[in-house]
Design a protein around this motif. Structure first.
Motif, mmCIF file in Angstrom:
data_model
loop_
_atom_site.group_PDB
_atom_site.id
_atom_site.type_symbol
_atom_site.label_atom_id
_atom_site.label_comp_id
_atom_site.label_asym_id
_atom_site.label_seq_id
_atom_site.Cartn_x
_atom_site.Cartn_y
_atom_site.Cartn_z
ATOM 1 N N TYR A 1 0.825 -1.209 0.000
ATOM 2 C CA TYR A 1 0.000 0.000 0.000
ATOM 3 C C TYR A 1 0.859 1.259 0.000
ATOM 4 C CZ TYR A 1 -3.290 3.614 1.398
ATOM 5 O OH TYR A 1 -4.023 4.768 1.443
ATOM 6 N N ARG A 2 1.937 1.244 0.774
ATOM 7 C CA ARG A 2 2.801 2.417 0.886
ATOM 8 C C ARG A 2 3.780 2.547 -0.285
ATOM 9 N NH1 ARG A 2 1.607 6.484 3.750
ATOM 10 N NH2 ARG A 2 3.836 6.965 3.983
ATOM 11 N N GLY A 3 3.891 1.504 -1.099
ATOM 12 C CA GLY A 3 4.820 1.556 -2.214
ATOM 13 C C GLY A 3 6.268 1.311 -1.820
ATOM 14 N N TRP A 4 6.488 0.632 -0.692
ATOM 15 C CA TRP A 4 7.845 0.320 -0.224
ATOM 16 C C TRP A 4 8.375 -0.925 -0.939
ATOM 17 C CZ3 TRP A 4 6.238 0.361 5.646
ATOM 18 C CH2 TRP A 4 5.954 1.677 6.038
ATOM 19 N N GLN A 5 9.675 -1.077 -0.900
ATOM 20 C CA GLN A 5 10.281 -2.333 -1.339
ATOM 21 C C GLN A 5 9.876 -3.425 -0.342
ATOM 22 O OE1 GLN A 5 11.191 -4.594 -3.435
ATOM 23 N NE2 GLN A 5 12.981 -3.485 -4.190
ATOM 24 N N TRP A 6 9.580 -4.588 -0.849
ATOM 25 C CA TRP A 6 9.102 -5.655 0.026
ATOM 26 C C TRP A 6 9.541 -7.003 -0.534
ATOM 27 C CZ3 TRP A 6 6.037 -9.327 -2.282
ATOM 28 C CH2 TRP A 6 5.470 -8.966 -3.525
ATOM 29 N N GLY A 7 9.380 -8.029 0.263
ATOM 30 C CA GLY A 7 9.564 -9.400 -0.198
ATOM 31 C C GLY A 7 10.869 -10.033 0.226
ATOM 32 N N LYS A 8 10.871 -11.362 0.178
ATOM 33 C CA LYS A 8 12.057 -12.118 0.532
ATOM 34 C C LYS A 8 12.973 -12.332 -0.670
ATOM 35 C CE LYS A 8 11.812 -15.595 3.283
ATOM 36 N NZ LYS A 8 12.878 -15.001 4.107
ATOM 37 N N PHE A 9 12.525 -11.869 -1.853
ATOM 38 C CA PHE A 9 13.381 -11.974 -3.033
ATOM 39 C C PHE A 9 14.454 -10.881 -3.053
ATOM 40 C CE2 PHE A 9 9.532 -9.643 -4.163
ATOM 41 C CZ PHE A 9 10.043 -8.469 -4.685
ATOM 42 N N VAL A 10 14.402 -9.957 -2.073
ATOM 43 C CA VAL A 10 15.460 -8.951 -1.934
ATOM 44 C C VAL A 10 16.084 -9.096 -0.546
ATOM 45 C CG1 VAL A 10 14.360 -7.319 -3.496
ATOM 46 C CG2 VAL A 10 13.826 -7.215 -1.061
ATOM 47 N N ARG A 11 17.253 -8.560 -0.364
ATOM 48 C CA ARG A 11 17.918 -8.630 0.926
ATOM 49 C C ARG A 11 17.155 -7.810 1.972
ATOM 50 N NH1 ARG A 11 24.312 -7.820 -0.804
ATOM 51 N NH2 ARG A 11 24.478 -9.748 -2.050
ATOM 52 N N PRO A 12 17.178 -8.250 3.252
ATOM 53 C CA PRO A 12 16.443 -7.527 4.293
ATOM 54 C C PRO A 12 16.781 -6.043 4.363
ATOM 55 C CG PRO A 12 17.118 -9.653 5.127
ATOM 56 C CD PRO A 12 17.740 -9.512 3.767
ATOM 57 N N ARG A 13 18.034 -5.676 4.168
ATOM 58 C CA ARG A 13 18.396 -4.260 4.271
ATOM 59 C C ARG A 13 17.825 -3.444 3.112
ATOM 60 N NH1 ARG A 13 24.935 -4.712 3.163
ATOM 61 N NH2 ARG A 13 24.845 -5.393 0.975
ATOM 62 N N GLU A 14 17.482 -4.099 2.000
ATOM 63 C CA GLU A 14 16.858 -3.410 0.878
ATOM 64 C C GLU A 14 15.348 -3.270 1.068
ATOM 65 O OE1 GLU A 14 17.934 -5.545 -2.620
ATOM 66 O OE2 GLU A 14 20.093 -5.271 -2.311
ATOM 67 N N ALA A 15 14.788 -3.990 2.015
ATOM 68 C CA ALA A 15 13.356 -3.898 2.335
ATOM 69 C C ALA A 15 13.204 -3.745 3.841
ATOM 70 C CB ALA A 15 12.628 -5.137 1.827
ATOM 71 N N SER A 16 13.947 -2.809 4.393
ATOM 72 C CA SER A 16 14.029 -2.673 5.854
ATOM 73 C C SER A 16 12.675 -2.337 6.471
ATOM 74 C CB SER A 16 15.064 -1.609 6.229
ATOM 75 O OG SER A 16 14.748 -0.369 5.613
ATOM 76 N N ARG A 17 11.900 -1.460 5.831
ATOM 77 C CA ARG A 17 10.606 -1.078 6.416
ATOM 78 C C ARG A 17 9.630 -2.251 6.409
ATOM 79 N NH1 ARG A 17 9.947 4.571 3.137
ATOM 80 N NH2 ARG A 17 10.773 3.180 1.504
ATOM 81 N N PHE A 18 9.703 -3.075 5.381
ATOM 82 C CA PHE A 18 8.899 -4.298 5.313
ATOM 83 C C PHE A 18 9.196 -5.200 6.506
ATOM 84 C CE2 PHE A 18 9.225 -8.773 3.646
ATOM 85 C CZ PHE A 18 7.872 -9.054 3.576
#
Length: 409
Positions: A301-318
């Motif tokens: 909804y917020r348009g953030w990077q998300w998912g386990k297909f990226v590294r945790p630091r690249e989807a930190s808010r998720f």
């Protein structure tokens, strides 16, 4: 083996949706009180979740984007916010129940009070979400959850009167001191448990994690039409076990330990051990689904990077969203609130949020901008609208029936 692993997302989603802590307790409770007289609700729920899960999976395969992301874009931020709030709160409540269910499973295995297991259960869920690849997550917990088939085998081992079970299933009405009010209340609870909102959000987001595309429609439909009916079958098996063991004795089910008792009666300690492993896998898998769904919905909804297909630091808010949700689960459960009661309320509140979840999916599945030529046909739309009407009725009746029946008492 490759074909089996290809449908583990559907198996994990279905087991998490159909035999999580809510379904384990509710199905056993209903079987003990009504026998198989509410089996039709599970069948209706399986058809409904298959219908809408196929839509959401098809949307992902054709657009490459998860359903919630498209809800915000297609219907606008305000409408998306209403859907977000309703589905997120129900999913968070379900997460609390699932963490409690994992802790109760550990208590059954160890004899140590479940409150001591709550923080460890939440930390274990976080570690798996943080460190384990999505494909491994779905394969391990999806296949482990299949151990719950022991309930289906136990039904045969218990030697029931099959004619009586069929008679119960084909005569859907309350019996004994039960009223139509409690019958309707538990019908809505089972229906809400079968079509919990997080199932479609997890399934569609999982499709993005799995990189579904236009060539994946066969995989999507295999996941839907194998995984979800299997989950429904396990739900019916749990209810049948309770109907055979508890209904004749007039015993009501109120604990997770009682749910596994018919398997112990049928197979002894070995059967009980298998059932406990299956219960742990189902509740732990559902906890993974719900915590990921909390992160998916907010981030999309917020348009953030998300998912386990990226590294945790690249989807930190998720990942922060998921950590906060797990902390809220720990704090809630450590107040000594009964996880079983949380479970019972979560499935009823889920029924209230169903129209807000499934109407947007029906709209998007008919939009050629997202699905091209794979829009719904007349039959899918007829069934989709019919189920939407049913969802609205269930949503409107949930709270009044909860009040009138004092939550099914």
């Amino acid at each position: 083996m490759k074909r089996l692993l290809a449908v583990t997302l559907g198996i994990l989603t279905a087991i998490g949706g159909f035999v999580d802590i809510g379904d384990l307790v509710t199905n056993a409770l209903v079987g003990a009180r009504f026998g198989m007289r509410l089996a039709w609700v599970v069948v209706v729920g399986v058809i409904g979740i298959c219908l809408y899960a196929e839509m959401s999976g098809r949307v992902v395969a054709m657009s490459g984007r998860p359903v919630f992301d498209l809800i915000r874009e297609r219907l606008g931020r305000r409408t998306g916010l209403v859907t977000l709030v309703a589905s997120f709160l129900v999913t968070l409540l379900t997460l609390i129940a699932e963490i409690g269910g994992v802790a109760l499973a550990f208590e059954l295995a160890s004899g140590v009070n479940y409150l001591l297991w709550v923080p460890l259960a939440a930390v274990a869920v976080w570690l798996v979400v943080w460190r384990v690849k999505f494909s491994k997550l779905e394969s391990v917990f999806g296949l482990m959850g299949l151990l719950l088939i022991v309930f289906a085998v136990a039904v045969f081992k218990l030697g029931p009167d099959w004619g009586q079970l069929v008679h119960q299933a084909t005569n859907p009405h309350p019996v004994g001191h039960e009223t139509w009010g409690t019958y309707a209340y538990y019908a809505i609870a089972l229906f809400g448990a079968a079509m919990t909102p997080y199932e479609v959000f997890f399934f569609s987001s999982g499709g993005v994690e799995e990189k579904w595309n236009r060539r994946s429609l066969g995989t999507v439909r295999s996941n839907v039409f194998i995984g979800f009916p299997l989950g429904g079958l396990l739900s019916l098996a749990i209810a049948a076990c309770a109907a055979v063991v508890f209904l004749p004795a007039g015993i009501e089910v109120g604990t997770l330990g009682q749910v596994a008792l018919p398997v112990a009666v049928a197979f002894g300690k070995l059967g009980l051990a298998i059932a406990l492993i299956g219960i742990f896998a189902a509740t732990f898998g559902a906890a993974l689904e719900t915590v990921l769904s909390c992160g998916y919905t907010i981030a999309q909804y917020r348009g953030w990077q998300w998912g386990k297909f990226v590294r945790p630091r690249e989807a930190s808010r998720f990942h922060v969203v998921m950590i906060v949700c797990l902390l809220l689960s720990i704090l809630t459960l450590l107040t000594a609130v009964d996880p079983v009661k949380v479970t019972e309320y979560s499935v009823v509140f889920a029924a209230m949020a169903l129209p807000l979840t499934y109407l947007p999916i029906l709209i998007i599945a008919n939009d050629p901008d997202y699905v091209g030529r794979q829009t719904n046909g007349r039959v899918r739309n007829f069934l989709g609208i019919g189920y939407l009407i049913l969802l609205i009725v269930a949503s409107a009746a949930a709270i009044p029936l909860m009040i009138i029946t004092k939550a099914g008492q």
